[in-house]
Design a protein around this motif. Structure first.
Motif, PDB file in Angstrom:
ATOM      1  N   VAL A  70      -1.213  -9.641  -4.893  1.00  0.00           N
ATOM      2  CA  VAL A  70       0.138  -9.373  -4.409  1.00  0.00           C
ATOM      3  C   VAL A  70       0.063  -8.444  -3.205  1.00  0.00           C
ATOM      4  O   VAL A  70      -0.929  -7.739  -3.011  1.00  0.00           O
ATOM      5  CB  VAL A  70       1.017  -8.721  -5.499  1.00  0.00           C
ATOM      6  CG1 VAL A  70       1.163  -9.635  -6.702  1.00  0.00           C
ATOM      7  CG2 VAL A  70       0.461  -7.361  -5.916  1.00  0.00           C
ATOM      8  N   ARG A  71       1.119  -8.479  -2.397  1.00  0.00           N
ATOM      9  CA  ARG A  71       1.267  -7.488  -1.329  1.00  0.00           C
ATOM     10  C   ARG A  71       2.065  -6.336  -1.925  1.00  0.00           C
ATOM     11  O   ARG A  71       3.250  -6.488  -2.232  1.00  0.00           O
ATOM     12  CB  ARG A  71       1.980  -8.092  -0.126  1.00  0.00           C
ATOM     13  CG  ARG A  71       2.065  -7.129   1.072  1.00  0.00           C
ATOM     14  CD  ARG A  71       2.749  -7.782   2.256  1.00  0.00           C
ATOM     15  NE  ARG A  71       2.003  -8.932   2.752  1.00  0.00           N
ATOM     16  CZ  ARG A  71       0.958  -8.865   3.570  1.00  0.00           C
ATOM     17  NH1 ARG A  71       0.541  -7.669   3.988  1.00  0.00           N
ATOM     18  NH2 ARG A  71       0.346  -9.957   3.966  1.00  0.00           N
ATOM     19  N   LEU A  72       1.445  -5.207  -2.089  1.00  0.00           N
ATOM     20  CA  LEU A  72       2.025  -4.111  -2.857  1.00  0.00           C
ATOM     21  C   LEU A  72       2.742  -3.101  -1.960  1.00  0.00           C
ATOM     22  O   LEU A  72       2.246  -2.708  -0.914  1.00  0.00           O
ATOM     23  CB  LEU A  72       0.926  -3.403  -3.660  1.00  0.00           C
ATOM     24  CG  LEU A  72       1.380  -2.321  -4.631  1.00  0.00           C
ATOM     25  CD1 LEU A  72       2.294  -2.912  -5.700  1.00  0.00           C
ATOM     26  CD2 LEU A  72       0.178  -1.641  -5.279  1.00  0.00           C
ATOM     27  N   VAL A  73       3.930  -2.698  -2.437  1.00  0.00           N
ATOM     28  CA  VAL A  73       4.718  -1.646  -1.794  1.00  0.00           C
ATOM     29  C   VAL A  73       4.798  -0.482  -2.771  1.00  0.00           C
ATOM     30  O   VAL A  73       5.126  -0.665  -3.947  1.00  0.00           O
ATOM     31  CB  VAL A  73       6.134  -2.140  -1.428  1.00  0.00           C
ATOM     32  CG1 VAL A  73       6.937  -1.019  -0.781  1.00  0.00           C
ATOM     33  CG2 VAL A  73       6.044  -3.342  -0.509  1.00  0.00           C
ATOM     34  N   GLY A  74       4.498   0.724  -2.308  1.00  0.00           N
ATOM     35  CA  GLY A  74       4.474   1.894  -3.172  1.00  0.00           C
ATOM     36  C   GLY A  74       5.854   2.381  -3.558  1.00  0.00           C
ATOM     37  O   GLY A  74       6.877   1.879  -3.085  1.00  0.00           O
ATOM     38  N   PRO A  75       5.922   3.399  -4.419  1.00  0.00           N
ATOM     39  CA  PRO A  75       7.205   3.910  -4.926  1.00  0.00           C
ATOM     40  C   PRO A  75       8.136   4.432  -3.829  1.00  0.00           C
ATOM     41  O   PRO A  75       9.358   4.368  -3.957  1.00  0.00           O
ATOM     42  CB  PRO A  75       6.785   5.043  -5.867  1.00  0.00           C
ATOM     43  CG  PRO A  75       5.362   4.771  -6.210  1.00  0.00           C
ATOM     44  CD  PRO A  75       4.775   4.090  -5.024  1.00  0.00           C
ATOM     45  N   SER A  76       7.557   4.950  -2.738  1.00  0.00           N
ATOM     46  CA  SER A  76       8.375   5.504  -1.649  1.00  0.00           C
ATOM     47  C   SER A  76       8.567   4.524  -0.501  1.00  0.00           C
ATOM     48  O   SER A  76       9.037   4.889   0.573  1.00  0.00           O
ATOM     49  CB  SER A  76       7.726   6.792  -1.117  1.00  0.00           C
ATOM     50  OG  SER A  76       7.590   7.748  -2.152  1.00  0.00           O
ATOM     51  N   GLY A  77       8.187   3.257  -0.734  1.00  0.00           N
ATOM     52  CA  GLY A  77       8.342   2.246   0.302  1.00  0.00           C
ATOM     53  C   GLY A  77       7.138   2.102   1.203  1.00  0.00           C
ATOM     54  O   GLY A  77       7.159   1.309   2.148  1.00  0.00           O
ATOM     55  N   GLU A  78       6.062   2.831   0.928  1.00  0.00           N
ATOM     56  CA  GLU A  78       4.866   2.742   1.768  1.00  0.00           C
ATOM     57  C   GLU A  78       4.112   1.445   1.486  1.00  0.00           C
ATOM     58  O   GLU A  78       4.095   0.953   0.364  1.00  0.00           O
ATOM     59  CB  GLU A  78       3.944   3.948   1.526  1.00  0.00           C
ATOM     60  CG  GLU A  78       3.280   3.996   0.157  1.00  0.00           C
ATOM     61  CD  GLU A  78       4.139   4.614  -0.919  1.00  0.00           C
ATOM     62  OE1 GLU A  78       3.603   4.940  -1.997  1.00  0.00           O
ATOM     63  OE2 GLU A  78       5.360   4.761  -0.700  1.00  0.00           O
ATOM     64  N   GLN A  79       3.508   0.875   2.517  1.00  0.00           N
ATOM     65  CA  GLN A  79       2.762  -0.369   2.401  1.00  0.00           C
ATOM     66  C   GLN A  79       1.346  -0.076   1.897  1.00  0.00           C
ATOM     67  O   GLN A  79       0.559   0.566   2.586  1.00  0.00           O
ATOM     68  CB  GLN A  79       2.704  -1.076   3.750  1.00  0.00           C
ATOM     69  CG  GLN A  79       4.048  -1.509   4.290  1.00  0.00           C
ATOM     70  CD  GLN A  79       4.674  -2.637   3.485  1.00  0.00           C
ATOM     71  OE1 GLN A  79       3.958  -3.464   2.903  1.00  0.00           O
ATOM     72  NE2 GLN A  79       5.989  -2.683   3.449  1.00  0.00           N
TER      73      GLN A  79
END
Length: 236
Positions: A42-51
């Motif tokens: 998957v292309r993951l996005v962190g909790p704060s919206g960081e790539q």
């Protein structure tokens, strides 16, 4: 005659049952989360919206456990799908509250109607004008109908002058959206409010909040008239 079903009927029933099993229940509109996600990466996005980037699904699930969050598929059609780390329960609650607030603030165009006679009594005119003023203050349009009866139909100028008078009396609150026109035995004019419906609703909520605050503080305020729930009509 026997009670045995026709072979074609049995075959049709079997096909229908198979179709129901294949189709299953209604398709859920909710995104896939955690172990319901079935892709290798998957292309993951962190909790704060960081790539975070493209990572194996197992790694993404591991990070979700470390952060004590959910892995939520936010773009299933992307290649690879985009997933984000979030508190899904909190996200659903906040989304529901936003949708509720949007529905609450949604402005619906309402057209009220007021009916008058060409030779209306001055007291009745003031009463009807008061209703028109209230409707315009609420941000609603008002359809004014002059009803002619008998010989009054030969004097359309009476209705026209009455409509002009009413438009002038409420010009601070509304404007003539549709000029007077003859419609059979009636003459019709539509008044539009200067104030938008959303502005009127916001002011009404502020006034209600002020009244509640005054009551909590021990003050006395005059009660506002009950809001109309249906289109109001009146005849002279």
């Amino acid at each position: 005659m026997t009670g045995r079903s026709h072979p074609l009927t049995r075959d049709a029933a079997v096909r229908q049952a198979a179709a129901r099993c294949y189709l299953g229940g209604p398709i859920s509109a909710e995104p896939r989360i955690n172990d319901r996600i079935r892709v290798p990466e998957v292309r993951l996005v962190g909790p704060s919206g960081e790539q975070v980037g493209i990572v194996p699904l197992a790694k993404a699930l591991e990070l979700a456990q470390e952060y004590d969050l959910d892995l939520v598929e936010v773009a299933a059609n992307a290649r690879p799908p985009v997933c984000k780390l979030m508190d899904y329960g909190k996200f659903k609650y906040e989304s529901a509250m936003k949708a509720r607030e949007a529905r609450k603030n949604q402005a619906h165009t309402v057209i009220k109607e007021m009916k008058l006679r060409p030779k209306i009594d001055p007291h009745d005119y003031d009463t009807k004008k008061g209703h028109v003023v209230r409707f315009l203050k609420q941000g609603d349009k008002v359809k004014i109908t002059i009803m002619f009866r008998g010989r009054e139909q030969s004097r359309p100028e009476l209705g026209f002058r009455l409509l002009q008078r009413l438009a002038e009396d409420v010009q601070d609150l509304g404007f003539v959206e549709s000029n007077p026109k003859q419609d059979g035995r009636n003459m019709i004019m539509v008044l539009g409010p200067h104030k938008k419906k959303t502005e009127a609703m916001a002011e009404a909520r502020q006034a209600q909040a002020a009244r509640k605050e005054a009551l909590r503080g021990g003050g006395q305020v005059a009660e506002a008239p009950a809001e109309e729930t249906a289109e109001e009509t009146a005849e002279a």
